[in-house]
Scaffold this motif. Structure first.
Motif, PDB file in Angstrom:
ATOM      1  N   CYS A   1     -10.143  -2.300   7.062  1.00  0.00           N
ATOM      2  CA  CYS A   1     -10.878  -1.432   7.278  1.00  0.00           C
ATOM      3  C   CYS A   1     -11.786  -2.491   5.788  1.00  0.00           C
ATOM      4  N   GLY A   2     -11.008  -3.784   5.614  1.00  0.00           N
ATOM      5  CA  GLY A   2     -10.900  -4.550   4.554  1.00  0.00           C
ATOM      6  C   GLY A   2     -10.947  -4.379   3.159  1.00  0.00           C
ATOM      7  N   LYS A   3      -9.857  -3.097   2.919  1.00  0.00           N
ATOM      8  CA  LYS A   3      -9.384  -2.987   1.845  1.00  0.00           C
ATOM      9  C   LYS A   3      -8.135  -3.312   2.037  1.00  0.00           C
ATOM     10  N   GLN A   4      -7.270  -3.428   0.917  1.00  0.00           N
ATOM     11  CA  GLN A   4      -5.885  -2.804   0.446  1.00  0.00           C
ATOM     12  C   GLN A   4      -4.836  -2.587  -0.307  1.00  0.00           C
ATOM     13  N   PHE A   5      -3.979  -1.885   1.158  1.00  0.00           N
ATOM     14  CA  PHE A   5      -3.732  -0.551   0.165  1.00  0.00           C
ATOM     15  C   PHE A   5      -1.666  -0.757   0.175  1.00  0.00           C
ATOM     16  N   LYS A   6      -1.504  -0.313  -0.579  1.00  0.00           N
ATOM     17  CA  LYS A   6       0.422  -0.408  -1.097  1.00  0.00           C
ATOM     18  C   LYS A   6       0.830   0.836  -0.878  1.00  0.00           C
ATOM     19  N   VAL A   7       1.297   1.153   0.414  1.00  0.00           N
ATOM     20  CA  VAL A   7       2.044   2.140   1.232  1.00  0.00           C
ATOM     21  C   VAL A   7       3.523   2.360   1.125  1.00  0.00           C
ATOM     22  N   THR A   8       4.016   3.489   1.541  1.00  0.00           N
ATOM     23  CA  THR A   8       5.396   3.550   1.420  1.00  0.00           C
ATOM     24  C   THR A   8       5.174   4.844   2.452  1.00  0.00           C
ATOM     25  N   ASN A   9       6.469   5.093   2.916  1.00  0.00           N
ATOM     26  CA  ASN A   9       6.578   6.447   3.732  1.00  0.00           C
ATOM     27  C   ASN A   9       6.341   7.724   3.101  1.00  0.00           C
ATOM     28  N   GLU A  10       5.527   8.073   3.994  1.00  0.00           N
ATOM     29  CA  GLU A  10       4.941   9.686   3.496  1.00  0.00           C
ATOM     30  C   GLU A  10       3.645   9.771   2.374  1.00  0.00           C
ATOM     31  N   ASP A  11       2.874   8.464   2.511  1.00  0.00           N
ATOM     32  CA  ASP A  11       2.064   8.020   1.874  1.00  0.00           C
ATOM     33  C   ASP A  11       0.913   8.999   2.259  1.00  0.00           C
ATOM     34  N   LEU A  12      -0.581   8.997   1.744  1.00  0.00           N
ATOM     35  CA  LEU A  12      -1.595   9.374   2.148  1.00  0.00           C
ATOM     36  C   LEU A  12      -2.562   8.658   2.161  1.00  0.00           C
ATOM     37  N   ILE A  13      -3.965   7.906   3.036  1.00  0.00           N
ATOM     38  CA  ILE A  13      -4.299   7.059   2.000  1.00  0.00           C
ATOM     39  C   ILE A  13      -6.113   7.315   2.552  1.00  0.00           C
ATOM     40  N   ILE A  14      -7.000   6.962   1.812  1.00  0.00           N
ATOM     41  CA  ILE A  14      -8.379   7.189   2.247  1.00  0.00           C
ATOM     42  C   ILE A  14      -9.031   6.214   2.614  1.00  0.00           C
ATOM     43  N   VAL A  15      -9.713   6.025   3.868  1.00  0.00           N
ATOM     44  CA  VAL A  15     -10.431   4.819   4.097  1.00  0.00           C
ATOM     45  C   VAL A  15     -11.754   5.779   4.193  1.00  0.00           C
TER      46      VAL A  15
END
Length: 203
Positions: free
Chosen positions: A87-101
């Motif tokens: 959605c136009g943003k970059q996220f650094k993620v790994t397993n079991e991470d929680l991100i908010i869009v």
């Protein structure tokens, strides 16, 4: 007075036309011409064609590729992380991470999503960087929508000094919570696939 101005203009035009004709007839022109081929810079005789990679660099590259493929095959790379665009943003993620869009987004709670725009994947020993994104057949990043809600109340206050004007507004932005399930590499790094393209990608 007007007659004298006309005669002066006529003399000026005649002189300009004669100079232009003279320049054309004698091969000279008042316009700037392109330089001759003899005036162009030539290639120096001591120059040589250099290959993209030398023999030592190719051996080093093949050794790095074999080490990375060995870790991927034996699953010894440890915990992987990825940089995704959502959605136009970059996220650094790994397993079991929680991100908010933030913002309006179609997926509902319980939907599983495959992240197509993976910019980078890495571990403690190596990093794979896309140009600009990694192939979908190489990297697999999947997430699940767990909740859709609204953000906390945000206050917008406006005031104009000495004008008896002030406004206060409140707003709440839609939010989507996504849990990252898996970040994995599915094949060898230097393995060639039959077809590579943008089919099936979501832009």
């Amino acid at each position: 007075m007007a007659l004298q101005c006309l005669r002066l203009l006529e003399k000026t035009l005649v002189a300009t036309i004669s100079r232009t004709n003279q320049g054309v007839l004698t091969g000279r022109s008042h316009l700037r011409s392109f330089p001759n081929q003899a005036a162009m810079p030539r290639v120096a005789p001591d120059q040589e064609v250099v290959a993209d990679f030398s023999k030592e660099e190719n051996e080093e590259k093949n050794e790095i590729m074999s080490n990375v493929n060995k870790q991927v095959k034996e699953d010894k790379h440890g915990r992987l992380f990825a940089v995704i665009q959502l959605c136009g943003k970059q996220f650094k993620v790994t397993n079991e991470d929680l991100i908010i869009v933030e913002g309006y987004w179609d997926p509902q709670a319980g939907d599983k999503i495959k992240m197509e725009k993976v910019l980078l994947v890495g571990s403690s020993d190596f990093t794979l960087v896309g140009r600009p994104i990694l192939p979908s057949s190489l990297v697999h990043v999947e997430g699940t929508v767990i909740e859709k809600s609204l953000s906390s109340i945000r206050t917008h206050f406006k005031k104009t000094p000495r004008k008896q004007f002030q406004r206060i507004n409140f707003s709440r932005i839609p939010q989507t919570f996504v849990r990252i399930n898996t970040v994995e590499i599915r094949r060898e790094v230097n393995e060639k696939v039959d077809v590579e393209g943008i089919e099936g990608r979501i832009f």
